[in-house]
Design a protein around this motif. Structure first.
Motif, short mmCIF file in Angstrom:
data_model
loop_
_atom_site.label_atom_id
_atom_site.label_comp_id
_atom_site.label_asym_id
_atom_site.label_seq_id
_atom_site.Cartn_x
_atom_site.Cartn_y
_atom_site.Cartn_z
N PHE A 61 0.82 -1.22 0.00
CA PHE A 61 0.00 0.00 0.00
C PHE A 61 0.85 1.26 0.00
N GLY A 62 1.96 1.25 0.74
CA GLY A 62 2.82 2.43 0.82
C GLY A 62 3.36 2.82 -0.55
N ARG A 63 3.76 1.82 -1.31
CA ARG A 63 4.30 2.10 -2.66
C ARG A 63 3.22 2.67 -3.57
N MET A 64 2.01 2.10 -3.42
CA MET A 64 0.91 2.60 -4.23
C MET A 64 0.61 4.06 -3.90
N LEU A 65 0.59 4.38 -2.61
CA LEU A 65 0.32 5.75 -2.19
C LEU A 65 1.40 6.71 -2.70
N ALA A 66 2.65 6.25 -2.63
CA ALA A 66 3.75 7.11 -3.07
C ALA A 66 3.53 7.51 -4.53
N GLU A 67 3.11 6.53 -5.32
CA GLU A 67 2.88 6.84 -6.74
C GLU A 67 1.66 7.75 -6.91
N MET A 68 0.60 7.45 -6.14
CA MET A 68 -0.63 8.21 -6.28
C MET A 68 -0.46 9.66 -5.82
N GLN A 69 0.34 9.88 -4.79
CA GLN A 69 0.45 11.21 -4.19
C GLN A 69 1.62 12.02 -4.72
N HIS A 70 2.50 11.35 -5.45
CA HIS A 70 3.76 11.99 -5.84
C HIS A 70 3.57 13.33 -6.55
N LEU A 71 2.70 13.36 -7.54
CA LEU A 71 2.57 14.58 -8.36
C LEU A 71 2.07 15.75 -7.51
N HIS A 72 1.05 15.48 -6.74
CA HIS A 72 0.44 16.55 -5.93
C HIS A 72 1.43 17.07 -4.88
N ARG A 73 2.22 16.16 -4.32
CA ARG A 73 3.16 16.58 -3.28
C ARG A 73 4.37 17.30 -3.89
N SER A 74 4.79 16.88 -5.08
CA SER A 74 5.94 17.52 -5.73
C SER A 74 5.60 18.88 -6.31
N HIS A 75 4.35 19.00 -6.77
CA HIS A 75 3.91 20.26 -7.39
C HIS A 75 2.62 20.72 -6.75
N PRO A 76 2.70 21.22 -5.50
CA PRO A 76 1.46 21.59 -4.81
C PRO A 76 0.67 22.63 -5.61
N GLY A 77 -0.63 22.41 -5.70
CA GLY A 77 -1.50 23.37 -6.38
C GLY A 77 -1.45 23.27 -7.90
N ALA A 78 -0.77 22.25 -8.44
CA ALA A 78 -0.70 22.12 -9.90
C ALA A 78 -2.10 21.89 -10.47
N THR A 79 -2.40 22.53 -11.59
CA THR A 79 -3.69 22.31 -12.25
C THR A 79 -3.44 22.01 -13.72
N TRP A 80 -4.50 21.56 -14.42
CA TRP A 80 -4.37 21.29 -15.85
C TRP A 80 -4.21 22.58 -16.61
#
Lengths: 165, 245
Positions: free
Chosen positions: B226-245
């Motif tokens: 589960f930890g690995r899955m979360l890391a992948e799922m959350q990576h973008l949002h955590r690396s680029h807070p507030g990123a939008t399309w």
């Protein structure tokens, strides 16, 4: 209040005439997703919209298209809210909507009636290209959440079927 | 997007998180098939099911707080999903067994929620119709694989056996959900048994409850992957807070 109602009716017509972003032959009114238009103040309108499927991404395009249409009509403040209950059903698609779907190459959903029982997937579905009822299911899921993929065994063309919900 | 009109002052947050996390995590797992499903039709099917689940998750998490914060900024121990839904996709049979177990449970659960007038009734009445298609999809594949070739039969049996120990957790009481869990569990067993029988598969005999069963996801304890899955799922949002399309 009478003029307000007339205004709401007019705005409702304008919002309801917005085309579905995925099937741009069908209006939102014909799709049956419009749930109400309320003037909540001077120049302020709230539109209620219901999604076909809970996760349907088209709802966001629909919302911004409605906002644009009403802005162009001179309403400066438009908010679109999503309502889930009562749940949308394919029975909410109008007769005209069904006719347009078939014309567009999408087999319309079959009427379901009030009961929410098992989905009768084996009943005949007419090919929108040649009209044959000799069609087979390829996949229950297709290009969007609301469609299934079928093939006509007479003309061999694959086609989308707006599946019953 | 705004939340539905069913929002009430007394939304049971624990329940909204439990059901919302189930939907979110399974949605992400199914999304992992994009680009690698056995056939194109299945890729489309699994992505569609994932999308339905994501829609449910958005509504439920919005009842509990800010959907993006809850999805992308919580630590592993704060997730309340059952361990079944976080299990890796494995081979296609594992994914189907997970779908069979979960969709059967979810349809029963939402069926009950839809009949009440609680804060989840509106969503449940809508989602239960979508879930009927998910369950139908899982049952068809269980039949095809179970009653298919010796190879597909063996793999489907292995998958059903492996995931069996995670199914007991689904019927543990959840704070804020006033449901008859025992009745739901017995209906679930009847339904799953009927499908497995028809698919010429053996109903697993391993423990679903007690010391050797798995499952403390509702308490925030999760399995290794589960930890690995979360890391992948959350990576973008955590690396680029507030990123939008």
């Amino acid at each position: 209040m009478v003029t307000m109602t007339a205004l709401e009716e007019e705005l409702s017509r304008i919002a309801g005439a917005v085309l579905d972003p995925e099937m741009p032959v069908l209006t939102l009114e014909e799709l049956g997703v419009m749930r109400g238009v309320h003037v909540t103040g001077p120049g302020r309108v709230e539109v209620s919209l219901t999604p076909t499927y809970t996760g349907c991404p088209a709802i966001e395009a629909m919302s911004s298209d409605i906002e644009r249409a009403l802005h162009e009509h001179g309403v400066p403040d438009v908010s679109v809210v999503t309502v889930l209950a009562p749940a949308w059903s394919t029975d909410d698609i109008s007769e005209e909507g069904r006719r347009k779907l078939a014309e567009f190459g999408i087999a319309p959903p079959r009427p379901q009636g009030p009961a929410g029982g098992p989905v009768p997937l084996t009943l005949a579905i007419r090919c929108p290209h040649c009209g044959s009822t000799d069609t087979e299911l390829l996949s229950r899921f297709s290009s969007t959440a609301c469609k299934a993929l079928r093939r006509c065994t007479a003309c061999r063309e694959p086609f989308d079927h707006f599946k019953e919900l | 997007m705004s939340t539905p009109g069913t929002r009430e002052a007394t939304v049971p947050t624990a329940a909204a998180l439990a059901l919302g996390d189930d939907a979110l995590i399974l949605s992400h797992r199914l999304g992992e098939w994009a680009g690698s499903a056995p056939v194109l039709e299945e890729e489309v099917a699994l992505a569609n099911i994932a999308l339905d689940l994501l829609g449910q998750a958005r509504v439920l998490l919005s009842l509990a707080g800010d959907e993006d914060e809850l999805a992308y900024l919580r630590e592993e121990r704060s997730f309340r999903n059952a361990q079944l839904v976080e299990q890796p996709n494995g081979d296609f049979a594992h994914t189907i067994a997970r779908q069979l177990y979960f969709s059967t449970y979810q349809r029963l659960l939402y069926g009950q929620l839809a009949t009440g007038d609680g804060p989840f009734a509106g969503l449940a009445a809508k989602a239960v119709k979508e879930i009927a298609y998910h369950q139908d999809h899982a049952e068809h594949w269980t039949l095809r694989l179970g009653d298919g070739t010796p190879e597909s039969h063996e793999r489907m049996q292995r998958a059903c056996d492996a995931l069996w120990r995670y199914t007991g957790e689904l019927f543990q009481p959840v704070d804020g959900l006033d449901l008859d869990h025992a009745a739901m569990e017995s209906a679930w067993l009847d339904s799953v048994t009927a499908v497995l029988d028809k698919a010429t598969l053996t109903v697993p005999t391993g423990p679903r409850t007690g010391a050797w069963a798995a499952g403390a996801g509702r308490q925030g304890l999760h399995t290794e992957s589960f930890g690995r899955m979360l890391a992948e799922m959350q990576h973008l949002h955590r690396s680029h807070p507030g990123a939008t399309w």
